[in-house]
Motif scaffolding. Structure first.
Motif, PDB file in Angstrom:
ATOM      1  N   GLY A  16       0.817  -1.216   0.000  1.00  0.00           N
ATOM      2  CA  GLY A  16       0.000   0.000   0.000  1.00  0.00           C
ATOM      3  C   GLY A  16       0.847   1.260   0.000  1.00  0.00           C
ATOM      4  N   VAL A  17       1.922   1.257   0.796  1.00  0.00           N
ATOM      5  CA  VAL A  17       2.824   2.413   0.827  1.00  0.00           C
ATOM      6  C   VAL A  17       3.497   2.597  -0.527  1.00  0.00           C
ATOM      7  CG1 VAL A  17       4.951   3.334   1.837  1.00  0.00           C
ATOM      8  CG2 VAL A  17       3.223   2.303   3.311  1.00  0.00           C
ATOM      9  N   VAL A  18       3.964   1.511  -1.109  1.00  0.00           N
ATOM     10  CA  VAL A  18       4.627   1.592  -2.409  1.00  0.00           C
ATOM     11  C   VAL A  18       3.685   2.163  -3.464  1.00  0.00           C
ATOM     12  CG1 VAL A  18       5.655   0.238  -4.284  1.00  0.00           C
ATOM     13  CG2 VAL A  18       6.256  -0.262  -1.902  1.00  0.00           C
ATOM     14  N   GLN A  19       2.451   1.680  -3.484  1.00  0.00           N
ATOM     15  CA  GLN A  19       1.490   2.165  -4.469  1.00  0.00           C
ATOM     16  C   GLN A  19       1.138   3.634  -4.244  1.00  0.00           C
ATOM     17  OE1 GLN A  19       0.303   0.754  -7.311  1.00  0.00           O
ATOM     18  NE2 GLN A  19       1.882  -0.765  -6.838  1.00  0.00           N
ATOM     19  N   ALA A  20       1.015   4.041  -2.986  1.00  0.00           N
ATOM     20  CA  ALA A  20       0.684   5.438  -2.680  1.00  0.00           C
ATOM     21  C   ALA A  20       1.800   6.371  -3.139  1.00  0.00           C
ATOM     22  CB  ALA A  20       0.428   5.607  -1.180  1.00  0.00           C
ATOM     23  N   ALA A  45      13.049  -2.852   1.080  1.00  0.00           N
ATOM     24  CA  ALA A  45      13.726  -2.549  -0.173  1.00  0.00           C
ATOM     25  C   ALA A  45      13.375  -3.531  -1.284  1.00  0.00           C
ATOM     26  CB  ALA A  45      15.238  -2.533   0.044  1.00  0.00           C
ATOM     27  N   SER A  46      12.974  -4.748  -0.922  1.00  0.00           N
ATOM     28  CA  SER A  46      12.633  -5.738  -1.945  1.00  0.00           C
ATOM     29  C   SER A  46      11.434  -5.316  -2.769  1.00  0.00           C
ATOM     30  CB  SER A  46      12.352  -7.093  -1.288  1.00  0.00           C
ATOM     31  OG  SER A  46      11.171  -7.048  -0.501  1.00  0.00           O
ATOM     32  N   GLN A  47      10.645  -4.371  -2.242  1.00  0.00           N
ATOM     33  CA  GLN A  47       9.447  -3.948  -2.946  1.00  0.00           C
ATOM     34  C   GLN A  47       9.539  -2.523  -3.473  1.00  0.00           C
ATOM     35  OE1 GLN A  47       5.675  -5.231  -1.269  1.00  0.00           O
ATOM     36  NE2 GLN A  47       6.742  -6.530   0.191  1.00  0.00           N
ATOM     37  N   ALA A  48      10.736  -1.955  -3.466  1.00  0.00           N
ATOM     38  CA  ALA A  48      10.915  -0.581  -3.947  1.00  0.00           C
ATOM     39  C   ALA A  48      10.712  -0.472  -5.452  1.00  0.00           C
ATOM     40  CB  ALA A  48      12.301  -0.066  -3.562  1.00  0.00           C
ATOM     41  N   GLY A  49      10.947  -1.571  -6.164  1.00  0.00           N
ATOM     42  CA  GLY A  49      10.740  -1.563  -7.608  1.00  0.00           C
ATOM     43  C   GLY A  49      11.601  -0.534  -8.306  1.00  0.00           C
ATOM     44  N   ASP A  50      10.986   0.221  -9.229  1.00  0.00           N
ATOM     45  CA  ASP A  50      11.745   1.212  -9.992  1.00  0.00           C
ATOM     46  C   ASP A  50      11.607   2.619  -9.413  1.00  0.00           C
ATOM     47  OD1 ASP A  50       9.108   1.647 -10.597  1.00  0.00           O
ATOM     48  OD2 ASP A  50       9.332   1.484 -12.775  1.00  0.00           O
ATOM     49  N   LEU A  51      11.099   2.736  -8.201  1.00  0.00           N
ATOM     50  CA  LEU A  51      11.001   4.052  -7.563  1.00  0.00           C
ATOM     51  C   LEU A  51      12.387   4.569  -7.181  1.00  0.00           C
ATOM     52  CD1 LEU A  51       7.889   3.464  -5.272  1.00  0.00           C
ATOM     53  CD2 LEU A  51       8.069   5.232  -7.030  1.00  0.00           C
ATOM     54  N   ALA A  52      12.551   5.886  -7.193  1.00  0.00           N
ATOM     55  CA  ALA A  52      13.805   6.495  -6.763  1.00  0.00           C
ATOM     56  C   ALA A  52      13.970   6.309  -5.256  1.00  0.00           C
ATOM     57  CB  ALA A  52      13.798   7.978  -7.108  1.00  0.00           C
ATOM     58  N   THR A  53      15.219   6.207  -4.807  1.00  0.00           N
ATOM     59  CA  THR A  53      15.490   5.976  -3.388  1.00  0.00           C
ATOM     60  C   THR A  53      16.524   6.959  -2.862  1.00  0.00           C
ATOM     61  OG1 THR A  53      17.165   4.309  -3.939  1.00  0.00           O
ATOM     62  CG2 THR A  53      14.914   3.525  -3.525  1.00  0.00           C
ATOM     63  N   VAL A  54      16.509   7.145  -1.559  1.00  0.00           N
ATOM     64  CA  VAL A  54      17.364   8.116  -0.882  1.00  0.00           C
ATOM     65  C   VAL A  54      18.683   7.474  -0.458  1.00  0.00           C
ATOM     66  CG1 VAL A  54      17.585   9.536   1.214  1.00  0.00           C
ATOM     67  CG2 VAL A  54      15.412   9.473  -0.049  1.00  0.00           C
ATOM     68  N   ALA A  88      18.128 -18.336  -1.587  1.00  0.00           N
ATOM     69  CA  ALA A  88      16.871 -18.170  -2.320  1.00  0.00           C
ATOM     70  C   ALA A  88      16.222 -16.836  -1.983  1.00  0.00           C
ATOM     71  CB  ALA A  88      15.924 -19.323  -1.995  1.00  0.00           C
ATOM     72  N   ALA A  89      16.234 -16.463  -0.695  1.00  0.00           N
ATOM     73  CA  ALA A  89      15.656 -15.184  -0.289  1.00  0.00           C
ATOM     74  C   ALA A  89      16.455 -14.016  -0.855  1.00  0.00           C
ATOM     75  CB  ALA A  89      15.597 -15.088   1.233  1.00  0.00           C
ATOM     76  N   ALA A  90      17.779 -14.143  -0.854  1.00  0.00           N
ATOM     77  CA  ALA A  90      18.623 -13.075  -1.389  1.00  0.00           C
ATOM     78  C   ALA A  90      18.356 -12.856  -2.875  1.00  0.00           C
ATOM     79  CB  ALA A  90      20.094 -13.403  -1.160  1.00  0.00           C
ATOM     80  N   GLU A  91      18.227 -13.944  -3.616  1.00  0.00           N
ATOM     81  CA  GLU A  91      17.982 -13.832  -5.049  1.00  0.00           C
ATOM     82  C   GLU A  91      16.601 -13.261  -5.339  1.00  0.00           C
ATOM     83  OE1 GLU A  91      17.871 -16.641  -9.080  1.00  0.00           O
ATOM     84  OE2 GLU A  91      18.410 -17.504  -7.139  1.00  0.00           O
ATOM     85  N   SER A  92      15.616 -13.672  -4.551  1.00  0.00           N
ATOM     86  CA  SER A  92      14.236 -13.263  -4.813  1.00  0.00           C
ATOM     87  C   SER A  92      13.911 -11.892  -4.231  1.00  0.00           C
ATOM     88  CB  SER A  92      13.280 -14.310  -4.233  1.00  0.00           C
ATOM     89  OG  SER A  92      11.935 -13.967  -4.470  1.00  0.00           O
ATOM     90  N   ALA A  93      14.470 -11.581  -3.062  1.00  0.00           N
ATOM     91  CA  ALA A  93      14.060 -10.378  -2.339  1.00  0.00           C
ATOM     92  C   ALA A  93      15.185  -9.377  -2.105  1.00  0.00           C
ATOM     93  CB  ALA A  93      13.441 -10.765  -0.988  1.00  0.00           C
ATOM     94  N   GLY A  94      16.413  -9.722  -2.470  1.00  0.00           N
ATOM     95  CA  GLY A  94      17.515  -8.795  -2.256  1.00  0.00           C
ATOM     96  C   GLY A  94      17.909  -8.649  -0.812  1.00  0.00           C
ATOM     97  N   SER A  95      17.617  -9.645   0.012  1.00  0.00           N
ATOM     98  CA  SER A  95      17.952  -9.585   1.431  1.00  0.00           C
ATOM     99  C   SER A  95      19.419  -9.905   1.655  1.00  0.00           C
ATOM    100  CB  SER A  95      17.076 -10.563   2.213  1.00  0.00           C
ATOM    101  OG  SER A  95      17.221 -11.883   1.719  1.00  0.00           O
TER     102      SER A  95
END
Length: 367
Positions: free
Chosen positions: A227-231, A244-253, A339-346
């Motif tokens: 919800g935060v990402v979409q907003a 961060a795994s859900q930041a997608g193509d949004l700009a980051t600080v 597996a988590a690192a590859e899928s979620a960038g953890s």
């Protein structure tokens, strides 16, 4: 609740969540190796596990579930990504077999979990940066100091061309646009970790108590990480915080750390845990960490969440204990972490940390 038998898990996009705890082997089973499969050859796990909790690990949960169910196709994992607060509540009240939380159990919740379980198993399974995501026309990246971040989210800096933002971004074309901070509307471990960071690094600019409930009125609120990402994505002049795994193509600080500005990455997030200490005075199977948010370590990214699996050291029936034990074993294994690192960038758990938490997982049994 969502059921994830293997065929659905492989087909679905990254959606599920920090499913922390599931897994195991009974007293007749051997300790697992690097692949996290702790059952003897020929031993077949079956059944259903129910859990709820943090919404931030959708991609990691899918990866863990798919990898585990590939080995044990007769197991179904039900996980409701209702947020860390809801996950802790359901677990402590006995409504789920396991739980996932981005903030360790404390106070009355820890007491309730101890009452239910006798001994609580709480181990880190997922380390991830919390990204500050934003959408400002004509601006692709920002350098922000801790005080500035605190003032933005405390609504004391209200325009993107504010001199304090311009000072650390001299080459950016900052518009005269109102800042719209976006926060979680639900109780959230991601919120608690972000607020804990603000409280540690900018106490004068952020005078609020640390809590999983957002303390500032007047911004835009959204349910869950997605919800935060979409907003933020759908808005203008927006800024929010999300796994961060859900930041997608949004700009980051890039966040100010000492004299540097550091971008998020798994490696930078892992550095914080390396310089942090385990919280004292908790049970022998409880691995909560006091994160060094105010570090000035070069290359460290201080806005991180360490997600924990919540489980009981003892369950009423052996089948549940075996499943919980086996699934936790897989999540912290090298295979599960990769597996988590590859899928979620953890950030994968270190070998040293894995060795520390393994005895807690191996202690899970049936009364």
């Amino acid at each position: 609740m969502k059921g994830f038998p293997l065929k659905r898990m492989v087909a679905l996009p990254a959606v599920a969540a920090l499913a922390f705890g599931l897994a195991a082997c009974g007293s007749e089973n051997e300790s697992g190796g690097d692949d996290g499969d702790s059952t003897k050859e020929g031993t077949q796990l079956s059944g259903t596990l129910s859990g709820a909790g943090a919404s931030s690990q959708d991609a990691a949960q899918q990866a863990w579930s798919a990898g585990f169910l590939e080995k044990h196709p007769d197991v179904t994992v039900n996980y409701d990504p209702i947020g860390s607060g809801g996950g802790r509540e359901q677990f402590t009240q006995g409504g789920t077999d396991f739980g996932g939380t981005d903030a360790a159990l404390e106070g009355e919740e820890l007491e309730a979990a101890t009452k239910r379980c006798g001994k609580v198993v709480e181990v880190p399974t997922y380390i991830s940066p919390i990204a500050l995501i934003f959408k400002v026309e004509g601006v692709d990246e920002l350098n922000l100091k801790p005080d500035t971040i605190a003032k933005i989210f405390n609504q004391k800096i209200t325009k993107w061309n504010d001199p304090e933002i311009a000072k650390t971004n001299p080459d950016a074309k900052l518009p005269d646009t109102a800042i719209t901070p976006v926060n979680r509307s639900d109780e959230s471990g991601t919120t608690e970790n972000f607020v804990e960071y603000l409280s540690a690094v900018a106490p004068d600019a952020w005078p609020h108590e640390v809590s999983g409930d957002w303390p500032v009125k007047g911004g835009e609120a959204a349910q869950g990480t997605s919800g935060v990402v979409q907003a933020v994505k759908n808005g203008s002049g927006t800024i929010g915080y999300a796994d961060a795994s859900q930041a997608g193509d949004l700009a980051t600080v890039k966040v100010g750390v000492g004299e540097e500005f550091t971008a998020y990455s798994p490696e930078a997030a892992a550095k914080i845990v390396e310089v942090s200490e385990r919280v004292e005075g908790r049970g022998e199977y409880d691995f909560a960490y006091d994160l060094a948010r105010d570090t000035t370590e070069s290359g460290a990214y201080p806005i991180v969440l360490v997600s924990y699996a919540m489980a009981c050291a003892e369950y009423d029936d052996k089948k549940t204990a075996d499943l919980v034990k086996a699934y936790l074993s897989y999540m912290v294994s090298e295979d599960g972490q990769a597996a988590a690192a590859e899928s979620a960038g953890s950030a994968p758990l270190s070998d040293a940390l894995r060795k520390q938490v393994t005895p807690a997982i191996e202690a899970i049994s049936a009364g």
